[in-house]
Design a protein around this motif. Structure first.
Motif, PDB file in Angstrom:
ATOM      1  N   MET A   1       0.847  -1.186   0.000  1.00  0.00           N
ATOM      2  CA  MET A   1       0.000   0.000   0.000  1.00  0.00           C
ATOM      3  C   MET A   1       0.888   1.242   0.000  1.00  0.00           C
ATOM      4  N   GLN A   2       0.622   2.140  -0.904  1.00  0.00           N
ATOM      5  CA  GLN A   2       1.421   3.347  -1.022  1.00  0.00           C
ATOM      6  C   GLN A   2       0.860   4.445  -0.129  1.00  0.00           C
ATOM      7  N   HIS A   3       1.787   5.254   0.402  1.00  0.00           N
ATOM      8  CA  HIS A   3       1.386   6.406   1.209  1.00  0.00           C
ATOM      9  C   HIS A   3       1.381   7.640   0.330  1.00  0.00           C
ATOM     10  N   SER A   4       0.325   8.394   0.447  1.00  0.00           N
ATOM     11  CA  SER A   4       0.273   9.640  -0.303  1.00  0.00           C
ATOM     12  C   SER A   4       0.511  10.804   0.658  1.00  0.00           C
ATOM     13  N   ASN A   5       0.819  11.923   0.083  1.00  0.00           N
ATOM     14  CA  ASN A   5       1.026  13.126   0.904  1.00  0.00           C
ATOM     15  C   ASN A   5      -0.247  13.507   1.652  1.00  0.00           C
ATOM     16  N   THR A   6      -1.385  13.262   1.045  1.00  0.00           N
ATOM     17  CA  THR A   6      -2.663  13.577   1.687  1.00  0.00           C
ATOM     18  C   THR A   6      -2.859  12.728   2.938  1.00  0.00           C
ATOM     19  N   GLN A   7      -2.554  11.439   2.833  1.00  0.00           N
ATOM     20  CA  GLN A   7      -2.687  10.563   3.999  1.00  0.00           C
ATOM     21  C   GLN A   7      -1.741  10.983   5.115  1.00  0.00           C
ATOM     22  N   ASP A   8      -0.513  11.307   4.767  1.00  0.00           N
ATOM     23  CA  ASP A   8       0.455  11.750   5.771  1.00  0.00           C
ATOM     24  C   ASP A   8      -0.010  13.039   6.455  1.00  0.00           C
ATOM     25  N   THR A   9      -0.558  13.950   5.699  1.00  0.00           N
ATOM     26  CA  THR A   9      -1.065  15.210   6.255  1.00  0.00           C
ATOM     27  C   THR A   9      -2.234  14.957   7.192  1.00  0.00           C
ATOM     28  N   LEU A  10      -3.161  14.092   6.782  1.00  0.00           N
ATOM     29  CA  LEU A  10      -4.321  13.790   7.627  1.00  0.00           C
ATOM     30  C   LEU A  10      -3.903  13.106   8.929  1.00  0.00           C
ATOM     31  N   VAL A  11      -2.961  12.187   8.866  1.00  0.00           N
ATOM     32  CA  VAL A  11      -2.470  11.527  10.079  1.00  0.00           C
ATOM     33  C   VAL A  11      -1.796  12.550  10.993  1.00  0.00           C
ATOM     34  N   GLY A  12      -1.016  13.445  10.409  1.00  0.00           N
ATOM     35  CA  GLY A  12      -0.348  14.498  11.188  1.00  0.00           C
ATOM     36  C   GLY A  12      -1.357  15.405  11.877  1.00  0.00           C
ATOM     37  N   LEU A  13      -2.403  15.791  11.152  1.00  0.00           N
ATOM     38  CA  LEU A  13      -3.455  16.639  11.744  1.00  0.00           C
ATOM     39  C   LEU A  13      -4.195  15.901  12.854  1.00  0.00           C
ATOM     40  N   PHE A  14      -4.460  14.608  12.648  1.00  0.00           N
ATOM     41  CA  PHE A  14      -5.137  13.801  13.672  1.00  0.00           C
ATOM     42  C   PHE A  14      -4.294  13.719  14.943  1.00  0.00           C
ATOM     43  N   VAL A  15      -2.997  13.490  14.811  1.00  0.00           N
ATOM     44  CA  VAL A  15      -2.098  13.420  15.960  1.00  0.00           C
ATOM     45  C   VAL A  15      -2.026  14.783  16.660  1.00  0.00           C
ATOM     46  N   ALA A  16      -1.938  15.863  15.893  1.00  0.00           N
ATOM     47  CA  ALA A  16      -1.882  17.209  16.475  1.00  0.00           C
ATOM     48  C   ALA A  16      -3.168  17.524  17.233  1.00  0.00           C
ATOM     49  N   ALA A  17      -4.323  17.131  16.674  1.00  0.00           N
ATOM     50  CA  ALA A  17      -5.597  17.357  17.361  1.00  0.00           C
ATOM     51  C   ALA A  17      -5.658  16.549  18.657  1.00  0.00           C
ATOM     52  N   GLY A  18      -5.130  15.329  18.637  1.00  0.00           N
ATOM     53  CA  GLY A  18      -5.099  14.513  19.856  1.00  0.00           C
ATOM     54  C   GLY A  18      -4.232  15.131  20.932  1.00  0.00           C
ATOM     55  N   ILE A  19      -3.071  15.643  20.553  1.00  0.00           N
ATOM     56  CA  ILE A  19      -2.184  16.300  21.526  1.00  0.00           C
ATOM     57  C   ILE A  19      -2.842  17.564  22.075  1.00  0.00           C
ATOM     58  N   ALA A  20      -3.487  18.354  21.224  1.00  0.00           N
ATOM     59  CA  ALA A  20      -4.187  19.564  21.673  1.00  0.00           C
ATOM     60  C   ALA A  20      -5.322  19.197  22.631  1.00  0.00           C
ATOM     61  N   GLY A  21      -6.033  18.114  22.341  1.00  0.00           N
ATOM     62  CA  GLY A  21      -7.109  17.663  23.230  1.00  0.00           C
ATOM     63  C   GLY A  21      -6.585  17.234  24.586  1.00  0.00           C
ATOM     64  N   LEU A  22      -5.469  16.519  24.614  1.00  0.00           N
ATOM     65  CA  LEU A  22      -4.865  16.119  25.889  1.00  0.00           C
ATOM     66  C   LEU A  22      -4.379  17.333  26.681  1.00  0.00           C
ATOM     67  N   PHE A  23      -3.817  18.318  25.998  1.00  0.00           N
ATOM     68  CA  PHE A  23      -3.367  19.549  26.649  1.00  0.00           C
ATOM     69  C   PHE A  23      -4.553  20.283  27.283  1.00  0.00           C
ATOM     70  N   PHE A  24      -5.649  20.406  26.537  1.00  0.00           N
ATOM     71  CA  PHE A  24      -6.855  21.059  27.041  1.00  0.00           C
ATOM     72  C   PHE A  24      -7.408  20.320  28.258  1.00  0.00           C
ATOM     73  N   LEU A  25      -7.443  18.996  28.199  1.00  0.00           N
ATOM     74  CA  LEU A  25      -7.925  18.187  29.313  1.00  0.00           C
ATOM     75  C   LEU A  25      -7.045  18.376  30.549  1.00  0.00           C
ATOM     76  N   ALA A  26      -5.731  18.427  30.358  1.00  0.00           N
ATOM     77  CA  ALA A  26      -4.811  18.644  31.478  1.00  0.00           C
ATOM     78  C   ALA A  26      -5.051  20.006  32.120  1.00  0.00           C
ATOM     79  N   LEU A  27      -5.315  21.029  31.330  1.00  0.00           N
ATOM     80  CA  LEU A  27      -5.603  22.351  31.877  1.00  0.00           C
ATOM     81  C   LEU A  27      -6.903  22.357  32.673  1.00  0.00           C
ATOM     82  N   GLN A  28      -7.912  21.661  32.186  1.00  0.00           N
ATOM     83  CA  GLN A  28      -9.187  21.603  32.893  1.00  0.00           C
ATOM     84  C   GLN A  28      -9.040  20.909  34.235  1.00  0.00           C
ATOM     85  N   VAL A  29      -8.310  19.819  34.271  1.00  0.00           N
ATOM     86  CA  VAL A  29      -8.142  19.041  35.494  1.00  0.00           C
ATOM     87  C   VAL A  29      -7.313  19.806  36.519  1.00  0.00           C
ATOM     88  N   SER A  30      -6.318  20.566  36.065  1.00  0.00           N
ATOM     89  CA  SER A  30      -5.404  21.244  36.987  1.00  0.00           C
ATOM     90  C   SER A  30      -5.872  22.633  37.399  1.00  0.00           C
TER      91      SER A  30
END
Length: 157
Positions: A1-30
């Motif tokens: 299966m070949q990786h396209s630039n679009t797939q790499d970008t979408l995975v990167g955005l998904f990971v960034a959104a997950g990190i931002a969500g964890l950061f927001f959750l940490a701020l709420q808890v603290s």
């Protein structure tokens, strides 16, 4: 299966959104979630024992958060804990005979300051002092008193 630039970008955005969500959750808890400083006025109260109260602990009235603890210090003259609270300016109608108590949220939860408004027609101003206070109940001290009393009763029998 070949990786396209679009797939790499979408995975990167998904990971960034997950990190931002964890950061927001940490701020709420603290309790650090408010980046914008609200307009407040300062009120102090002295307690025999402030227990596990911490800076940034909530200050509430009738179950509604109306401010937070700004600082906790020790008064060497009265040997009491002096708690400075930042009350949101929209709650500027707290009567001068308001009482302050240190409560625990749940059995082992964080401690907070609860304010019970009195019936005075005058209101607390910036730099005001709450005179009527009730200190934190220390669980270890209460258990010790209970055990001491029960041992005393057994000795009388």
């Amino acid at each position: 299966m070949q990786h396209s630039n679009t797939q790499d970008t979408l995975v990167g955005l998904f990971v960034a959104a997950g990190i931002a969500g964890l950061f927001f959750l940490a701020l709420q808890v603290s309790n650090l979630s408010s980046f914008v400083e609200q307009d407040t006025y300062s009120v102090t109260a002295s307690f025999e024992n402030s227990g596990g109260l911490k800076v940034k602990s909530p200050v509430s009235a009738a179950g509604v958060k109306i401010g937070q603890v700004r600082s906790i210090s020790f008064d060497p003259k009265t040997y009491q804990s002096v708690v400075e609270m930042a009350i949101y300016s929209k709650y500027k109608t707290l009567p001068t005979d308001t009482t302050a108590s240190v409560f625990t949220a749940g059995l082992l939860g964080e401690q907070y300051v609860n304010l019970e408004p009195g019936g005075s027609d005058e209101y607390l101003q910036n730099g005001g002092k709450i005179e009527i206070t009730q200190s934190a109940i220390i669980l270890e001290k209460a258990i010790g008193q209970f055990l001491f009393k029960s041992a005393e009763e057994k000795a009388k029998k």
